[in-house]
Design an enzyme around this catalytic site. Structure first.
Site, short mmCIF file in Angstrom:
data_model
loop_
_atom_site.label_atom_id
_atom_site.label_comp_id
_atom_site.label_asym_id
_atom_site.label_seq_id
_atom_site.Cartn_x
_atom_site.Cartn_y
_atom_site.Cartn_z
N ASP A 1 0.90 -1.18 0.14
CA ASP A 1 -0.15 0.09 0.02
C ASP A 1 0.88 1.34 0.02
O ASP A 1 0.65 2.41 -0.63
CB ASP A 1 -0.94 -0.01 1.34
CG ASP A 1 -1.55 1.12 1.30
OD1 ASP A 1 -2.50 1.48 0.30
OD2 ASP A 1 -1.36 2.04 2.39
N GLU B 1 -1.95 -5.60 -3.59
CA GLU B 1 -0.89 -4.75 -2.76
C GLU B 1 0.21 -5.60 -2.17
O GLU B 1 1.19 -5.34 -2.25
CB GLU B 1 -1.72 -4.22 -1.41
CG GLU B 1 -2.58 -3.08 -1.90
CD GLU B 1 -3.33 -2.53 -0.35
OE1 GLU B 1 -3.77 -1.17 -0.76
OE2 GLU B 1 -3.34 -3.31 0.34
#
Length: 232
Positions: free
Chosen positions: A50, A122
């Site tokens: 992220d 992610e």
């Protein structure tokens, strides 16, 4: 349960790993790890992924759109770095068929779940970063997110399909829009909902999801596609 085929995955995502363990961990869900002793899973990778995604997208927008204010760039980035966009990328990379999940999770639709696929993207970004470094993963991100970035710049991304559908249908006057839950299936903790959107007493689209909200959004999304085809 699908066999974890390293070569097939690498060919699909277009990345050859030096350390296979990083790829395996990136695509291992906690439900699988809970049933296999000493198996690392991808939640910590999501944390890194992220941050890397935010950094790469932020840098790209900052360098390429100098005329836009901080507020504009923040809004654009939020359209790019979100669960829906990650899910789209994950589907294109076919991550749903590669993720290692438990049999129970698989039977309740885990391979199609938006959150699981988005989180896997992610985690995969983190795995690529740990294996190849920042410049390589930056090219990977920008290559796969370019269409989404362009759509965000042009304000063509829709996050709330229900609101968008209402706006489109009511351009010429008031209409009745009702979301009807048609059925649900699966155990209470992994229930899948099926919804139909009804416009002026006529079925106009349908969708499903693992929450009523997700099912309604998907029904509205399909209705918008139908509306677009009708207006062409």
């Amino acid at each position: 349960m699908n066999k974890f085929n390293i070569k097939e995955i690498e060919e699909t995502i277009g990345v050859s790993f030096n350390e296979n363990k990083l790829l395996k961990t990136s695509l291992t869900h906690s439900s699988y790890a809970n049933q296999h002793k000493d198996q690392e899973y991808n939640e910590r990778y999501e944390f890194i992924g992220d941050a890397i995604l935010q950094l790469c997208v932020t840098e790209y927008l900052f360098l390429n759109y100098k005329e836009k204010s901080e507020g504009e760039l923040t809004k654009i980035r939020s359209l790019i770095v979100c669960e829906n966009s990650l899910y789209e990328i994950g589907c294109k990379l076919k991550l749903g068929s590669f993720i290692r999940i438990s049999r129970g999770e698989e039977l309740t639709g885990g391979r199609e779940r938006v959150s699981i696929i988005a989180d896997a993207v992610e985690a995969l970004i983190a795995g690529i970063y740990l294996d190849k470094g920042l410049e390589f993963v930056k090219d990977f991100i920008l290559g796969h997110f370019q269409i989404i970035i362009n759509m965000a710049i042009n304000n063509d991304i829709v996050l709330d399909y229900k609101t968008k559908l209402q706006e489109e249908l009511q351009k010429t006057g008031e209409v009745s829009i009702v979301y009807e839950l048609t059925k649900y299936e699966g155990p209470p903790h992994r229930r899948k909902f099926f919804t139909t959107v009804i416009v002026d007493n006529k079925e106009f689209g349908s969708g499903d999801g693992y929450s009523k909200k997700e099912a309604e959004q998907n029904a509205a999304k399909e209705a918008l596609k139908i509306l677009e085809e009708v207006n062409e």
